[in-house]
Design a protein around this motif. Structure first.
Motif, PDB file in Angstrom:
ATOM      1  N   ASN A  84     -27.275  40.322 -13.513  1.00 48.19           N
ATOM      2  CA  ASN A  84     -28.127  41.475 -13.812  1.00 48.19           C
ATOM      3  C   ASN A  84     -28.490  42.272 -12.555  1.00 48.19           C
ATOM      4  O   ASN A  84     -29.394  43.093 -12.586  1.00 48.19           O
ATOM      5  CB  ASN A  84     -29.387  41.022 -14.553  1.00 48.19           C
ATOM      6  CG  ASN A  84     -30.297  40.155 -13.696  1.00 48.19           C
ATOM      7  OD1 ASN A  84     -29.906  39.691 -12.635  1.00 48.19           O
ATOM      8  ND2 ASN A  84     -31.501  39.935 -14.162  1.00 48.19           N
ATOM      9  N   ILE A  85     -27.757  42.065 -11.484  1.00 43.05           N
ATOM     10  CA  ILE A  85     -28.003  42.798 -10.243  1.00 43.05           C
ATOM     11  C   ILE A  85     -26.947  43.882 -10.097  1.00 43.05           C
ATOM     12  O   ILE A  85     -25.760  43.604  -9.981  1.00 43.05           O
ATOM     13  CB  ILE A  85     -28.013  41.852  -9.033  1.00 43.05           C
ATOM     14  CG1 ILE A  85     -29.152  40.856  -9.218  1.00 43.05           C
ATOM     15  CG2 ILE A  85     -28.140  42.633  -7.742  1.00 43.05           C
ATOM     16  CD1 ILE A  85     -29.203  39.767  -8.216  1.00 43.05           C
ATOM     17  N   SER A  86     -27.403  45.118 -10.105  1.00 45.98           N
ATOM     18  CA  SER A  86     -26.508  46.267 -10.076  1.00 45.98           C
ATOM     19  C   SER A  86     -26.392  46.833  -8.669  1.00 45.98           C
ATOM     20  O   SER A  86     -27.394  47.135  -8.027  1.00 45.98           O
ATOM     21  CB  SER A  86     -27.038  47.343 -11.027  1.00 45.98           C
ATOM     22  OG  SER A  86     -26.253  48.485 -10.948  1.00 45.98           O
ATOM     23  N   PHE A  87     -25.159  46.995  -8.221  1.00 44.48           N
ATOM     24  CA  PHE A  87     -24.900  47.609  -6.923  1.00 44.48           C
ATOM     25  C   PHE A  87     -24.603  49.086  -7.105  1.00 44.48           C
ATOM     26  O   PHE A  87     -25.325  49.925  -6.625  1.00 44.48           O
ATOM     27  CB  PHE A  87     -23.756  46.876  -6.209  1.00 44.48           C
ATOM     28  CG  PHE A  87     -24.142  45.492  -5.791  1.00 44.48           C
ATOM     29  CD1 PHE A  87     -24.686  45.264  -4.547  1.00 44.48           C
ATOM     30  CD2 PHE A  87     -24.007  44.427  -6.669  1.00 44.48           C
ATOM     31  CE1 PHE A  87     -25.083  43.992  -4.165  1.00 44.48           C
ATOM     32  CE2 PHE A  87     -24.397  43.150  -6.297  1.00 44.48           C
ATOM     33  CZ  PHE A  87     -24.940  42.932  -5.048  1.00 44.48           C
ATOM     34  N   GLY A  88     -23.513  49.422  -7.787  1.00 46.59           N
ATOM     35  CA  GLY A  88     -23.161  50.808  -8.016  1.00 46.59           C
ATOM     36  C   GLY A  88     -22.951  51.085  -9.492  1.00 46.59           C
ATOM     37  O   GLY A  88     -22.618  50.192 -10.264  1.00 46.59           O
ATOM     38  N   HIS A  89     -23.169  52.343  -9.868  1.00 46.59           N
ATOM     39  CA  HIS A  89     -22.968  52.772 -11.262  1.00 46.59           C
ATOM     40  C   HIS A  89     -21.873  53.821 -11.360  1.00 46.59           C
ATOM     41  O   HIS A  89     -21.916  54.701 -12.190  1.00 46.59           O
ATOM     42  CB  HIS A  89     -24.263  53.377 -11.824  1.00 46.59           C
ATOM     43  CG  HIS A  89     -25.359  52.404 -11.986  1.00 46.59           C
ATOM     44  ND1 HIS A  89     -26.429  52.342 -11.133  1.00 46.59           N
ATOM     45  CD2 HIS A  89     -25.550  51.435 -12.901  1.00 46.59           C
ATOM     46  CE1 HIS A  89     -27.233  51.385 -11.513  1.00 46.59           C
ATOM     47  NE2 HIS A  89     -26.729  50.823 -12.581  1.00 46.59           N
ATOM     48  N   GLY A  90     -20.903  53.773 -10.508  1.00 50.49           N
ATOM     49  CA  GLY A  90     -19.881  54.810 -10.434  1.00 50.49           C
ATOM     50  C   GLY A  90     -20.215  55.703  -9.255  1.00 50.49           C
ATOM     51  O   GLY A  90     -21.355  55.748  -8.796  1.00 50.49           O
TER      52      GLY A  90
END
Length: 192
Positions: A84-90
């Protein structure tokens, strides 16, 4: 957890965090069968070189720790989440880092100025994952926390990634992850 540790000790097994390369392989095995629907959960090798590391450092007035640079140079995290750890979203990950750490109207820090040498490098509800570029340690804070009394969740960015990967892929007991990452803040590890 205690029984697992005792059994490992009796068998002479050394408990270690999985490597970033092992995380890459295991995530690919787990999520590639879903016909690209879960590609954002697969850690992929970087195909094209990163051109904007120095420019990003200049814009943020920091020097990225070596482990962070190696990770960004080796892996494409422009659209990547580890659990559930987000680095990039595009889009470009480093541009996102510059943006979220320079936003004067909607920022993660309290007060007028971002703490010297501290960057938000990932987001996980309810945590902002911070990297201290002076000592290389990783921290996790919520919007309710003040800047006083932060405790680290890992002694380095690499240990943070390896710890989260070991937790998400269930390759290591949580008590060992906390110990092996050098975490002072255990609540983060218990929450993710």
């Amino acid at each position: 957890c205690w029984q697992w540790r005792c059994l490992a000790h009796e068998l002479g097994v050394i408990i270690v965090l999985i490597t970033i390369n092992e995380i890459e392989v295991k995530l690919n095995e787990k999520f590639s069968p879903f016909n690209r629907e879960m590609d954002d959960l697969i850690l992929k090798k970087r195909i094209s070189p990163v051109n904007n590391i120095k420019l990003s450092e200049e814009r943020l007035r920091v020097n990225f720790p070596k482990g962070f640079i190696e990770f960004v140079n080796n892996y494409d995290v422009d659209n990547f989440s580890l659990g559930n750890i987000s680095f990039g979203h595009g889009g470009d990950y480093l541009e996102k880092i510059v943006s979220i750490n320079n936003d004067q109207f909607n920022h993660w820090w309290i007060g007028e100025h971002r703490p010297d040498g501290v960057l938000c490098v990932a987001i996980s509800d309810p945590y902002n994952i911070l990297l201290n570029t002076h000592d290389g340690k990783a921290y996790a804070i919520t919007s309710e926390q003040t800047l006083d009394g932060w405790e680290s969740i890992a002694d380095s960015f690499e240990l943070f990634i390896r710890g989260v990967g070991s937790h998400v892929l269930k390759t290591c007991p949580l008590s060992e992850i906390i110990k092996l990452t050098g975490a002072s803040d255990t609540s983060f590890w218990n929450d993710i």
